[in-house]
Design a protein around this motif. Structure first.
Motif, PDB file in Angstrom:
ATOM      1  N   ILE A 107      35.378   3.680 -17.301  1.00 50.75           N
ATOM      2  CA  ILE A 107      35.654   4.628 -18.378  1.00 50.75           C
ATOM      3  C   ILE A 107      35.054   4.136 -19.687  1.00 50.75           C
ATOM      4  N   THR A 108      34.609   5.076 -20.512  1.00 52.34           N
ATOM      5  CA  THR A 108      34.177   4.775 -21.872  1.00 52.34           C
ATOM      6  C   THR A 108      34.961   5.700 -22.780  1.00 52.34           C
ATOM      7  N   PHE A 109      35.786   5.133 -23.654  1.00 53.47           N
ATOM      8  CA  PHE A 109      36.609   5.985 -24.514  1.00 53.47           C
ATOM      9  C   PHE A 109      35.750   6.603 -25.619  1.00 53.47           C
ATOM     10  N   ASP A 110      35.890   7.925 -25.813  1.00 55.28           N
ATOM     11  CA  ASP A 110      35.094   8.621 -26.827  1.00 55.28           C
ATOM     12  C   ASP A 110      35.839   8.767 -28.143  1.00 55.28           C
ATOM     13  N   GLU A 111      37.157   8.745 -28.071  1.00 54.84           N
ATOM     14  CA  GLU A 111      37.968   9.005 -29.256  1.00 54.84           C
ATOM     15  C   GLU A 111      38.850   7.797 -29.547  1.00 54.84           C
ATOM     16  N   PRO A 112      39.014   7.466 -30.824  1.00 56.62           N
ATOM     17  CA  PRO A 112      39.966   6.406 -31.146  1.00 56.62           C
ATOM     18  C   PRO A 112      41.397   6.916 -30.994  1.00 56.62           C
ATOM     19  N   GLY A 113      42.341   6.006 -30.826  1.00 54.54           N
ATOM     20  CA  GLY A 113      43.731   6.423 -30.724  1.00 54.54           C
ATOM     21  C   GLY A 113      44.507   5.522 -29.783  1.00 54.54           C
ATOM     22  N   THR A 114      45.779   5.903 -29.586  1.00 50.58           N
ATOM     23  CA  THR A 114      46.625   5.148 -28.669  1.00 50.58           C
ATOM     24  C   THR A 114      46.674   5.903 -27.343  1.00 50.58           C
ATOM     25  N   TYR A 115      46.257   5.256 -26.301  1.00 51.54           N
ATOM     26  CA  TYR A 115      46.285   5.848 -24.968  1.00 51.54           C
ATOM     27  C   TYR A 115      47.471   5.263 -24.220  1.00 51.54           C
ATOM     28  N   GLU A 116      47.988   6.061 -23.294  1.00 48.00           N
ATOM     29  CA  GLU A 116      49.157   5.580 -22.567  1.00 48.00           C
ATOM     30  C   GLU A 116      48.841   5.452 -21.076  1.00 48.00           C
ATOM     31  N   ILE A 117      49.378   4.391 -20.473  1.00 53.62           N
ATOM     32  CA  ILE A 117      49.256   4.214 -19.025  1.00 53.62           C
ATOM     33  C   ILE A 117      50.589   4.645 -18.399  1.00 53.62           C
ATOM     34  N   LEU A 118      50.501   5.537 -17.427  1.00 52.52           N
ATOM     35  CA  LEU A 118      51.711   5.995 -16.728  1.00 52.52           C
ATOM     36  C   LEU A 118      51.592   5.633 -15.250  1.00 52.52           C
ATOM     37  N   CYS A 119      52.733   5.325 -14.636  1.00 52.25           N
ATOM     38  CA  CYS A 119      52.702   5.069 -13.192  1.00 52.25           C
ATOM     39  C   CYS A 119      52.658   6.403 -12.465  1.00 52.25           C
ATOM     40  N   LEU A 120      51.722   6.541 -11.559  1.00 50.59           N
ATOM     41  CA  LEU A 120      51.524   7.816 -10.873  1.00 50.59           C
ATOM     42  C   LEU A 120      51.742   7.737  -9.362  1.00 50.59           C
ATOM     43  N   GLU A 121      52.385   6.676  -8.899  1.00 51.23           N
ATOM     44  CA  GLU A 121      52.777   6.669  -7.488  1.00 51.23           C
ATOM     45  C   GLU A 121      54.213   6.185  -7.455  1.00 51.23           C
ATOM     46  N   TYR A 122      55.070   6.938  -6.777  1.00 48.59           N
ATOM     47  CA  TYR A 122      56.478   6.597  -6.785  1.00 48.59           C
ATOM     48  C   TYR A 122      56.677   5.168  -6.268  1.00 48.59           C
ATOM     49  N   CYS A 123      57.385   4.340  -7.061  1.00 48.24           N
ATOM     50  CA  CYS A 123      57.448   2.908  -6.742  1.00 48.24           C
ATOM     51  C   CYS A 123      58.858   2.345  -6.824  1.00 48.24           C
ATOM     52  N   GLY A 124      59.859   3.188  -7.014  1.00 53.46           N
ATOM     53  CA  GLY A 124      61.229   2.685  -7.097  1.00 53.46           C
ATOM     54  C   GLY A 124      61.969   3.330  -8.265  1.00 53.46           C
ATOM     55  N   LEU A 125      63.191   2.866  -8.471  1.00 50.75           N
ATOM     56  CA  LEU A 125      64.096   3.602  -9.356  1.00 50.75           C
ATOM     57  C   LEU A 125      63.688   3.640 -10.827  1.00 50.75           C
ATOM     58  N   ALA A 126      62.840   2.697 -11.272  1.00 50.19           N
ATOM     59  CA  ALA A 126      62.422   2.752 -12.684  1.00 50.19           C
ATOM     60  C   ALA A 126      60.961   3.199 -12.801  1.00 50.19           C
ATOM     61  N   HIS A 127      60.516   3.937 -11.802  1.00 56.55           N
ATOM     62  CA  HIS A 127      59.140   4.441 -11.751  1.00 56.55           C
ATOM     63  C   HIS A 127      58.731   5.132 -13.056  1.00 56.55           C
TER      64      HIS A 127
END
Lengths: 187, 490, 175
Positions: free
Chosen positions: C144-164
């Motif tokens: 990936i090459t980011f085009d815009e400045p800012g804060t990006y967020e990483i989210l978990c996208l595969e169910y992995c347990g109770l605090a997914h």
């Protein structure tokens, strides 16, 4: 010379100490040649025992299911790595192997196979396929040596052997289901 | 002595059990959406338990009901074993009870995908007992279905000679004329037998692997192998539901329209394509695993597209032709069956879009996925056997369809379209699926979906109550009925 | 335009088409005509419809498969990518570096310590822009090459347990 004679001869051959030692020295031969041949010997001898003890078979194994259950239990027992180990270390276990496989698995198999229906046969086959696949995984991927008497490399080879047999079973079932057998299928 | 009534007893049991479980599972679905929408406050542990039971229960119940449809029509052509059907039902109920105990008493919540090594590594959320109850429950349930399909395979081979002939390959090859092609119920049943025996074999292998890992974590599985086996099992088994249920459309719709709908060569080729594609396209669940060989993923996309062809060009098109200018009599059965074809086709669209790798890159595991499968599962597959339930009730008793049923039909159609639509909107907004909480921007569609879900649930309750009322009114002069049942569709 | 928007519009277009076809056929079902001529006419139409559909699918398949997210981009000389090691754990992210520049090519090498997770990158408007699976024993890559400045967020996208749903992390992109 009839089938039972062949069976007896095969059994005699397998019992000869040098043959026995040679076969048991290699894990894959022990598991995938000696054990199946012992069952085959019993299977071939089944005809003789069926004739001699007709009443017994009729009373105890009328529809073939009790016989098959016994076969499955004995075969499952000899798939456990620990029992294989024990047979190499312990005389009574070795004796039990040579008695149980032909006489408690092979002969009942010979008596039952003709009696059970297509459905029971296919249930057995489709339990065998994932089970053999699992044995392959277990031996290829096991984190430890499962048998004290064999090296890990031998264990892996056995795993691949199981995988080949699994593939063979799948191919057999495919050709079975896709070629004409209007006459052979029963309840 | 075998009578129509005794033969149908099992089919009726399958559908009743399936229908009742589906209503219960809809309750969990609504509760999950309400939680995501911020309307109620459910603990995450409870949410993920509901998630697990909703997925497992829906797939299991729909498969059971669809198997009932398949058995009903298939047994008009071949001799299925009643004993096997009884054993399957018993094992199904045993499995369900074990799964319920595992999930609710032992807090097991791996989602119905039980992706290795989650059953064992739960971060102390659940223990060995819960995991084993669930995994063994699934194994027992699977064993029942395996038995059912081995018996259908046996019965088809006995009558037609081989599974190849069940799919009509001799007709495709030109060795037999199109007039001698097997009936559509047999063709579809053969396809389902082939794919589900494969799925259940893969499934039992991966379930036992998980069991061994849960008991002794020293035994590990290659996670990618486990993922492949899990999705091969899950995709094929869930997919097969619609291929069983569609038999109802094939058999009933032409009777209502009073037009023939016979299997021809194109039809046979379509079903052979479906057989092959259904077995292979599970890799579209692994499009975001770039460690997979790239060709398997490209194949996943290409075959997922191609898998739309049999339904778009043959099954749905055929149904539309049968209905078009036919003066068909619209009642609950025919309306639901027609709606089900719509549900299947409309669900294929977002499914194909999502199977595109570049789209999947930003939509995989968002709510887009439940969006499309609620279309072809709820509006497609389930609607098919709801339609069948009305057909059977009418055929087999003098029960009347009151206005309530027609209201329920309209409510159901609108509700499921709204529910699926709300999921698709959520997906387009990048809302992740399987999340116990939502940020405010994602809540709107969830609340909307929950409301739609309530209406859908009420409508299905009306359908099932109608069916249960019919059970009490079943005719007893079943011997006379037998002849009319055995007649081939006109 | 966002891929999501294109997907949504495409789906909506074809879904409305499906609604229209089913509605018209249902409406026309009130007439009763002989089946033979209908069959003849519409079987003929099906040949064209089927061919058109296959052609459309082929074109779309080839068009969408030209550039796949799995392929490493060709980097120009002196424009070496920043390799970032990402390890997912129940329930958080270990990211070796979380500040990037606009235009800087980045490779996320994603793996997991325990169960399957999903590594999804969201922009400031919470639109997902890329993802891959985080698997134990394997490393999946995101280019990936980011085009815009800012804060990006990483989210978990595969169910992995109770605090997914609590498994998130931030990365910052500056000018």
């Amino acid at each position: 010379m009839g089938k039972p004679m062949f069976g007896a001869l095969l059994f005699g051959l397998l019992v000869i100490p040098p043959v026995r030692h040679l076969m048991e020295s290699v894990m894959i031969v022990h598991m995938l040649v000696q054990i199946p041949l012992l069952i085959l010997a019993g299977f071939l001898m089944a005809g003789f025992f069926r004739k001699s003890f007709q009443r017994f078979w009729f009373v105890w194994n009328e529809n073939g299911v009790p016989g098959m259950l016994l076969v499955v239990i004995i075969v499952l027992y000899w798939l456990i790595p620990r029992t294989i180990d024990a047979s190499l270390e312990n005389w009574s276990m070795e004796w039990f192997k040579f008695i149980s496989l032909p006489f408690l698995a092979g002969i009942p198999l010979g008596d039952s196979w003709g009696k059970i229906g297509t459905l029971t046969k296919s249930i057995i086959m489709f339990n065998l396929i994932p089970m053999l696949g699992l044995m392959a995984w277990l031996y290829i991927d096991a984190p430890v040596r499962v048998c004290n008497n064999y090296l890990e490399a031998e264990q892996k080879m056995l795993g691949w052997g199981f995988l080949m047999i699994t593939a063979g079973c799948i191919i057999y079932m495919l050709q079975y289901a896709f070629t004409d057998r209007s006459d052979a299928v029963s309840e | 002595m075998e009578t129509v009534k005794s033969r149908n007893n099992l089919v009726v049991s399958y559908l009743t059990v399936g229908g009742v479980i589906i209503i219960a599972m809809m309750v969990f679905g609504v509760l999950m959406l309400l939680t995501q929408g911020g309307v109620i406050d459910l603990a995450p542990a409870a949410f993920y338990q509901f998630l697990t039971i909703h997925g497992t229960g829906m797939v299991g119940a729909a498969a059971l009901a669809a198997a009932g449809v398949m058995a009903y029509f298939l047994s008009q052509y071949v001799q299925l074993s009643q004993k096997v059907m009884r054993v399957n039902l018993a094992l199904f109920l045993t499995g369900v009870v074990m799964v319920i105990i595992g999930v609710f008493s032992f807090k097991y919540a791996s989602a119905w995908t039980f992706l290795y090594p989650l059953p064992q590594l739960s971060a102390n959320a659940w223990g060995t007992i819960g995991a084993l109850l669930y995994l063994f429950g699934m194994l027992i349930l699977g064993a029942g279905f395996l038995l059912f399909y081995l018996d259908s395979g046996r019965a088809i081979m006995k009558k037609y000679g081989s599974l190849a002939k069940g799919l009509g390959w001799d007709v495709i090859a030109g060795k037999k004329s199109e007039d001698d092609a097997p009936p559509k119920a047999v063709i579809a049943s053969t396809m389902v037998t082939i794919v589900n025996v494969t799925a259940l074999t893969a499934g039992s292998a991966v379930l036992i692997m998980n069991v061994i890992n849960v008991i002794n974590p020293a035994f590990t599985v290659d996670p990618l192998l486990a993922k492949n086996l899990t999705y091969a099992f899950g995709h094929i088994f869930a997919n097969s539901i619609i291929y069983m249920a569609v038999i109802a459309v094939y058999e009933i719709l032409p009777r209502y329209a009073n037009r023939p709908w016979k299997a021809n060569r194109v039809f046979l080729i379509a079903w052979t394509m479906s057989t092959v594609f259904t077995l292979l396209i599970y890799t579209h669940h692994l499009l975001m695993d770039s460690v997979m060989p790239t060709w398997t993923l490209i194949l996943g996309q290409a075959l997922s597209y191609a898998n739309g062809l049999p339904v778009l060009v043959v099954t749905a098109y055929g149904a539309l032709m049968v209905v078009y200018k036919s003066g068909i009599k619209w009642d609950m059965a025919s309306s639901l069956l027609y709606l089900s074809m719509f549900g299947w086709v409309v669900g294929v669209v977002p499914a194909i879009v999502d199977a595109t790798i570049v789209v999947n890159h930003v939509m995989h595991n968002t709510k887009w996925v439940p969006g499309h499968f609620h279309m072809y599962m709820a509006l497609g597959a389930c609607t098919m056997f709801f339609g069948f339930m009305y057909y059977l009730a009418k055929e087999d008793s003098d029960i009347k369809e009151n206005a309530m049923n027609r209201i329920a039909f309209v409510a159901f159609a609108l509700a499921i379209v709204s529910l699926s639509g709300s999921f698709l909107v959520s997906g387009a907004l990048s809302t992740p699926r399987r999340w116990a909480t939502h940020i405010p921007e994602w809540m709107g569609p969830a609340v909307f979906g929950a409301v739609a879900g309530v209406f859908a649930m009420l409508a299905v309750t009306v359908f099932v109550i109608h069916f249960i009322r019919y059970i009490n009114k079943r005719r007893h002069n079943v011997h006379l009925e037998k002849t009319s049942h055995d007649e081939k569709p006109a | 335009m966002l891929v999501q928007t294109i997907a949504w519009i495409t789906s909506l277009f074809f879904m409305i088409l499906v609604v229209a076809v089913f509605a018209v056929v249902a409406w026309k079902s009130r007439e009763r005509k002989d089946y033979a001529p209908i069959k003849k006419k519409w079987y003929k139409a099906r040949t064209f419809y089927g061919a058109a559909l296959i052609a459309l699918m082929l074109v779309l398949t080839i068009y969408t498969l030209r550039e796949l997210p799995y392929n490493q981009p060709v980097y120009g000389a002196g424009n070496e990518p920043t390799v970032v090691d990402v390890q997912a754990v129940q329930f958080g992210w270990n990211i070796s570096e979380n500040e990037f520049k606009v235009g800087e090519p980045v490779e996320f090498h994603v793996t997991s310590k325990d169960v399957n997770h999903g590594f999804g990158i969201y922009d400031e408007e919470m639109n997902m822009i890329a993802q891959t699976q985080a698997m134990p024993d394997y490393t999946n890559k995101v280019f990936i090459t980011f085009d815009e400045p800012g804060t990006y967020e990483i989210l978990c996208l595969e169910y992995c347990g109770l605090a997914h749903h609590l498994m998130t992390a931030d990365i910052t992109v500056t000018e």
